[in-house]
Write a protein that holds these residues in place. Sequence first.
Motif, mmCIF file in Angstrom:
data_model
loop_
_atom_site.group_PDB
_atom_site.id
_atom_site.type_symbol
_atom_site.label_atom_id
_atom_site.label_comp_id
_atom_site.label_asym_id
_atom_site.label_seq_id
_atom_site.Cartn_x
_atom_site.Cartn_y
_atom_site.Cartn_z
ATOM 1 N N VAL A 144 6.107 19.163 2.653
ATOM 2 C CA VAL A 144 5.886 17.730 2.416
ATOM 3 C C VAL A 144 4.901 17.225 3.452
ATOM 4 O O VAL A 144 5.235 17.077 4.629
ATOM 5 N N TYR A 145 3.652 16.963 3.023
ATOM 6 C CA TYR A 145 2.628 16.493 3.953
ATOM 7 C C TYR A 145 2.819 15.005 4.241
ATOM 8 O O TYR A 145 3.030 14.204 3.328
ATOM 9 N N ARG A 146 2.778 14.659 5.489
ATOM 10 C CA ARG A 146 2.878 13.260 5.878
ATOM 11 C C ARG A 146 1.689 12.923 6.763
ATOM 12 O O ARG A 146 1.463 13.556 7.791
ATOM 13 N N HIS A 147 0.940 11.903 6.358
ATOM 14 C CA HIS A 147 -0.223 11.488 7.143
ATOM 15 C C HIS A 147 0.237 10.966 8.495
ATOM 16 O O HIS A 147 1.318 10.387 8.630
ATOM 17 N N ASP A 148 -0.598 11.185 9.520
ATOM 18 C CA ASP A 148 -0.249 10.739 10.865
ATOM 19 C C ASP A 148 0.082 9.256 10.902
ATOM 20 O O ASP A 148 0.952 8.813 11.662
ATOM 21 N N VAL A 255 -9.190 -5.716 13.959
ATOM 22 C CA VAL A 255 -9.343 -4.264 13.918
ATOM 23 C C VAL A 255 -9.397 -3.780 12.473
ATOM 24 O O VAL A 255 -10.239 -2.950 12.109
ATOM 25 N N PHE A 256 -8.521 -4.321 11.618
ATOM 26 C CA PHE A 256 -8.524 -3.933 10.209
ATOM 27 C C PHE A 256 -9.793 -4.424 9.509
ATOM 28 O O PHE A 256 -10.336 -3.734 8.642
ATOM 29 N N ASP A 257 -10.267 -5.618 9.865
ATOM 30 C CA ASP A 257 -11.507 -6.120 9.269
ATOM 31 C C ASP A 257 -12.680 -5.202 9.593
ATOM 32 O O ASP A 257 -13.508 -4.893 8.728
ATOM 33 N N ILE A 258 -12.746 -4.755 10.843
ATOM 34 C CA ILE A 258 -13.840 -3.874 11.247
ATOM 35 C C ILE A 258 -13.717 -2.518 10.552
ATOM 36 O O ILE A 258 -14.698 -1.960 10.067
ATOM 37 N N ALA A 259 -12.493 -1.995 10.495
ATOM 38 C CA ALA A 259 -12.279 -0.691 9.863
ATOM 39 C C ALA A 259 -12.672 -0.709 8.389
ATOM 40 O O ALA A 259 -13.206 0.269 7.869
ATOM 41 N N LEU A 307 -11.846 8.320 13.355
ATOM 42 C CA LEU A 307 -10.406 8.498 13.183
ATOM 43 C C LEU A 307 -9.678 7.162 13.227
ATOM 44 O O LEU A 307 -8.724 6.928 12.475
ATOM 45 N N ARG A 308 -10.133 6.267 14.125
ATOM 46 C CA ARG A 308 -9.500 4.950 14.205
ATOM 47 C C ARG A 308 -9.785 4.150 12.946
ATOM 48 O O ARG A 308 -8.925 3.427 12.437
ATOM 49 N N GLN A 309 -11.006 4.268 12.406
ATOM 50 C CA GLN A 309 -11.325 3.586 11.155
ATOM 51 C C GLN A 309 -10.461 4.117 10.019
ATOM 52 O O GLN A 309 -9.904 3.339 9.227
ATOM 53 N N LYS A 310 -10.327 5.430 9.949
ATOM 54 C CA LYS A 310 -9.530 6.037 8.879
ATOM 55 C C LYS A 310 -8.075 5.597 8.967
ATOM 56 O O LYS A 310 -7.425 5.313 7.948
ATOM 57 N N MET A 311 -7.541 5.521 10.180
ATOM 58 C CA MET A 311 -6.165 5.100 10.346
ATOM 59 C C MET A 311 -5.985 3.646 9.930
ATOM 60 O O MET A 311 -5.009 3.297 9.251
ATOM 61 N N GLY A 312 -6.933 2.779 10.320
ATOM 62 C CA GLY A 312 -6.863 1.373 9.928
ATOM 63 C C GLY A 312 -6.901 1.208 8.425
ATOM 64 O O GLY A 312 -6.133 0.418 7.841
ATOM 65 N N ILE A 315 -3.588 2.313 6.802
ATOM 66 C CA ILE A 315 -2.529 1.309 6.934
ATOM 67 C C ILE A 315 -2.685 0.231 5.872
ATOM 68 O O ILE A 315 -1.704 -0.207 5.257
ATOM 69 N N VAL A 316 -3.927 -0.212 5.631
ATOM 70 C CA VAL A 316 -4.171 -1.230 4.604
ATOM 71 C C VAL A 316 -3.825 -0.694 3.219
ATOM 72 O O VAL A 316 -3.195 -1.384 2.412
ATOM 73 N N LEU A 317 -4.225 0.547 2.930
ATOM 74 C CA LEU A 317 -3.943 1.132 1.615
ATOM 75 C C LEU A 317 -2.444 1.269 1.372
ATOM 76 O O LEU A 317 -1.977 1.158 0.242
ATOM 77 N N ARG A 318 -1.690 1.505 2.425
ATOM 78 C CA ARG A 318 -0.252 1.668 2.278
ATOM 79 C C ARG A 318 0.470 0.338 2.094
ATOM 80 O O ARG A 318 1.685 0.334 1.822
#
Length: 374
Positions: A144-148, A255-259, A307-312, A315-318
């Motif tokens: 079961v893959y879980r994203h960081d 941070v989310f706006d920039i990402a 990586l920080r952009q991808k994480m941001g 989080i929004v997609l989730r």
Amino acid sequence: MMSPSDTSLVEEEEADVDRADRDGTGWVGAAESGAINTLELLKAIEESRVAIVILSKDYASSRWCLIELAKIVECMEMMGLIVLPVFYYIAPNDVCHQRGTFANAFAKHEEHLQDNIGNVQTWKAALTKIGDLARWDLKENSLVYRHDSIVIHEILIKIFSELNREFLSVCEELVGIDPHVKEVLDLYLGEGIGDVRFVGICGMGGMGKTTLAKEIYKRISRTILHNKKVLIVLNDVDGNEQLKALAVRYVAKIVFDIACFFKGESNDCVRDILKGFGYYPNYNIGVLMEKSLITIDEDRNLWMHDLRQKMGQEIVLRESPKEPGGHSRLWLYEDVHHVLKNNTGIEVVEGIALIILVHKEEQLNAEAFSKMKN
């Protein structure tokens, strides 16, 4: 307080850094850069309420990491420090019993610290104790893959739960508090009241200000979490500096706006956009740069680590995995097209960026914007 043993370990580690620089061996701990104040870091551990220990394959190769870990375990046992271990693609048994890369690392420690072998034993004992705690285990070959980002979210929930356990302990037999709670809820925090609100509860010490704040929080916390709103309670606030610190928390939204929207864009343009939405861009962007969350290049373009952009973005997609209309930010062409064509956008949508690389004619529904708050 710092023990003589702690101070000695730190001095030895810093001396090893100097020797490595001179002889070119390069085998040092986590303090290689010399950019950290080691004694202050150990003191910060003593003053912390939660410690997150991320154990990776090369963790044990750093003596400084092991010094920190020993201090964390000491504070856990002596001061009740909450410790949350994360096993990052490393088997917990390898950590507990010092096998694999951990065995290799400790062989080097024992070779270099023959005159101080007691410290090595302390580090091993600390790793064993950490392995016995409840933990997060990220595995390379897990079925079961879980994203960081999912694990990070779980850790944040755990921290929130631990830190608020004491806060939520309010006496059940409170006399005469209901009218005051009702007044605050009806006038300042009621349904339909939007934007950001500061509610001050003032009075002499011992009058029940903290108790009132706790009871308000207790009654509405579930509703706040369900509606993705935020309630921040500050106790013993008596100066402007404390209020300024609160403003930093609102920087997180940027941070989310920039990402999602602004990476690689002109800093001046981004500042103008943020100012139009009621932010204080000079201060907000300054805070992000100070915390190394973003950078501005020589052409004055704003950047964020991939990586920080991808994480941001993750989080929004989730926020709404199955329906893009439930995302606070829309930047993927497919998601924007889906929301505007099917009229599925709701008031949580705060921003949309639509870049069409190929000329296409589309029939979109203008009513989709009517449900959006902004």
